[in-house]
Write a protein that holds these residues in place. Sequence first.
Motif, PDB file in Angstrom:
ATOM      1  N   GLY A  37     -12.353  -0.838  27.379  1.00  0.00           N
ATOM      2  CA  GLY A  37     -11.973  -2.069  26.414  1.00  0.00           C
ATOM      3  C   GLY A  37     -13.193  -2.467  25.609  1.00  0.00           C
ATOM      4  O   GLY A  37     -13.125  -2.894  24.681  1.00  0.00           O
ATOM      5  N   HIS A  38     -14.345  -2.376  26.097  1.00  0.00           N
ATOM      6  CA  HIS A  38     -15.555  -2.603  25.363  1.00  0.00           C
ATOM      7  C   HIS A  38     -15.656  -1.540  24.350  1.00  0.00           C
ATOM      8  O   HIS A  38     -16.091  -2.070  23.077  1.00  0.00           O
ATOM      9  CB  HIS A  38     -16.936  -2.583  26.171  1.00  0.00           C
ATOM     10  N   LEU A  75      -7.612  -6.948  16.635  1.00  0.00           N
ATOM     11  CA  LEU A  75      -7.926  -6.344  17.802  1.00  0.00           C
ATOM     12  C   LEU A  75      -6.453  -6.278  18.687  1.00  0.00           C
ATOM     13  O   LEU A  75      -6.247  -4.944  19.351  1.00  0.00           O
ATOM     14  CB  LEU A  75      -8.807  -7.157  18.869  1.00  0.00           C
ATOM     15  N   MET A  76      -5.620  -7.341  18.734  1.00  0.00           N
ATOM     16  CA  MET A  76      -4.357  -7.204  19.350  1.00  0.00           C
ATOM     17  C   MET A  76      -3.249  -5.931  18.662  1.00  0.00           C
ATOM     18  O   MET A  76      -2.348  -5.798  19.434  1.00  0.00           O
ATOM     19  CB  MET A  76      -3.519  -8.256  19.611  1.00  0.00           C
ATOM     20  N   ALA A  77      -3.561  -5.580  17.524  1.00  0.00           N
ATOM     21  CA  ALA A  77      -2.990  -4.731  16.845  1.00  0.00           C
ATOM     22  C   ALA A  77      -3.561  -3.257  16.835  1.00  0.00           C
ATOM     23  O   ALA A  77      -3.318  -2.299  16.145  1.00  0.00           O
ATOM     24  CB  ALA A  77      -2.303  -5.034  15.531  1.00  0.00           C
ATOM     25  N   TRP A 206      -5.715   2.748  26.475  1.00  0.00           N
ATOM     26  CA  TRP A 206      -5.937   1.141  26.751  1.00  0.00           C
ATOM     27  C   TRP A 206      -5.314   0.302  25.842  1.00  0.00           C
ATOM     28  O   TRP A 206      -5.133   0.432  24.590  1.00  0.00           O
ATOM     29  CB  TRP A 206      -7.540   0.913  26.574  1.00  0.00           C
ATOM     30  N   LYS A 207      -4.832  -0.903  26.436  1.00  0.00           N
ATOM     31  CA  LYS A 207      -3.952  -1.799  25.598  1.00  0.00           C
ATOM     32  C   LYS A 207      -4.484  -3.173  25.854  1.00  0.00           C
ATOM     33  O   LYS A 207      -4.983  -3.662  26.805  1.00  0.00           O
ATOM     34  CB  LYS A 207      -2.391  -1.910  26.080  1.00  0.00           C
ATOM     35  N   PRO A 208      -4.781  -3.715  24.777  1.00  0.00           N
ATOM     36  CA  PRO A 208      -5.429  -5.231  24.641  1.00  0.00           C
ATOM     37  C   PRO A 208      -4.488  -6.223  25.442  1.00  0.00           C
ATOM     38  O   PRO A 208      -3.305  -6.274  25.196  1.00  0.00           O
ATOM     39  CB  PRO A 208      -5.481  -5.742  23.141  1.00  0.00           C
ATOM     40  N   ASP A 209      -5.169  -6.836  26.343  1.00  0.00           N
ATOM     41  CA  ASP A 209      -4.325  -7.930  27.077  1.00  0.00           C
ATOM     42  C   ASP A 209      -4.664  -9.259  26.814  1.00  0.00           C
ATOM     43  O   ASP A 209      -5.936  -9.584  26.890  1.00  0.00           O
ATOM     44  CB  ASP A 209      -4.766  -7.608  28.606  1.00  0.00           C
ATOM     45  N   ALA A 210      -3.947  -9.825  26.231  1.00  0.00           N
ATOM     46  CA  ALA A 210      -4.079 -11.402  25.763  1.00  0.00           C
ATOM     47  C   ALA A 210      -4.889 -12.289  26.849  1.00  0.00           C
ATOM     48  O   ALA A 210      -5.684 -13.118  26.458  1.00  0.00           O
ATOM     49  CB  ALA A 210      -2.883 -12.099  25.100  1.00  0.00           C
ATOM     50  N   SER A 211      -4.424 -12.247  27.890  1.00  0.00           N
ATOM     51  CA  SER A 211      -4.733 -12.930  29.268  1.00  0.00           C
ATOM     52  C   SER A 211      -6.362 -12.676  29.226  1.00  0.00           C
ATOM     53  O   SER A 211      -6.884 -13.536  29.968  1.00  0.00           O
ATOM     54  CB  SER A 211      -3.952 -12.714  30.377  1.00  0.00           C
TER      55      SER A 211
END
Length: 298
Positions: A37-38, A75-77, A206-211
């Motif tokens: 994620g980093h 980032l979310m996309a 890896w998928k960005p997790d909004a939480s």
Amino acid sequence: GHEGHGGDDGGDHEDHGEDDISFSLLPRPDFGSDHVGHARWMVAKSLWSTLSTISSKDNEQPFGNIRSVVDGMCLMASTGLPVFYLPSPDPSSVDIKSNKKVALSFTESVLAETLGSDGNPCGGKDAEDPTCAKLTLIGHANPITDKAQIERAKEAFKANHPRASWLSKGGAHTGGNYYTLHLLEIMFLQNFGGFTHITPEQYLEWKPDASKLPGEMHCAGEYDSSDGQLQQQQQSVTASASISFSAIVFIMIASFIGSFVGGVFSDKLKQSWYGRRNAGYTEANSAENSLGLKASVV
């Protein structure tokens, strides 16, 4: 050398600042043990990268070129595969036509998200300090040909590079291409003790997790499993290669078995044919002898 190509990146530059889009600036999240994620966050937040190629003119010497990049509109996309634009006469473009091996290097030291209250990035540490993360993506530069992917790239450039409007309008007047990366290797240094091991598969999955990313803005083009992102394109290419290899192995085994069975069948057929032919010769010889005896008797 590579002289004579500088300064010809854009077409019409007079409309700088048109359609400026503001993004909220959030400090770097605490990724803890989420090293992937980093790394993905660094790429999505970076506005530029050093693109390294193998020179096509200087006896295959390395050549580094600063290029504007995007990885989704936000980032979310993001997909993890940065997109960059190269005008046709750019030395990097010329190099890639001869050798598509490239490396894209990123550093946290240039990200505003790492600025402290004193205005210094990376907690005031030097850019070379191991705790000021550095990332290099190694692979092949692939020109983007899919129209939908090009449109997504242009929208991302419009949002993240509003003062380089030519990047969102098809590029330079000299002509050129939007490129992305077929990822083969990752080198990620984020702390003392050496590089952090991340595989391309881990990085791309890896998928960005909004939480886990509170306050992170949402935007058009957020990951959708049915959307056919660049990331999925690379995974499908890898899968196709795997399927092709399996098919080749299957064909080779089938050919071997077919040859073996065919050989056995052929031998049996030959034996049967030879047996019948020899039997025919024997009958013919007997008939000839019989006729000879009759002729002698007569």
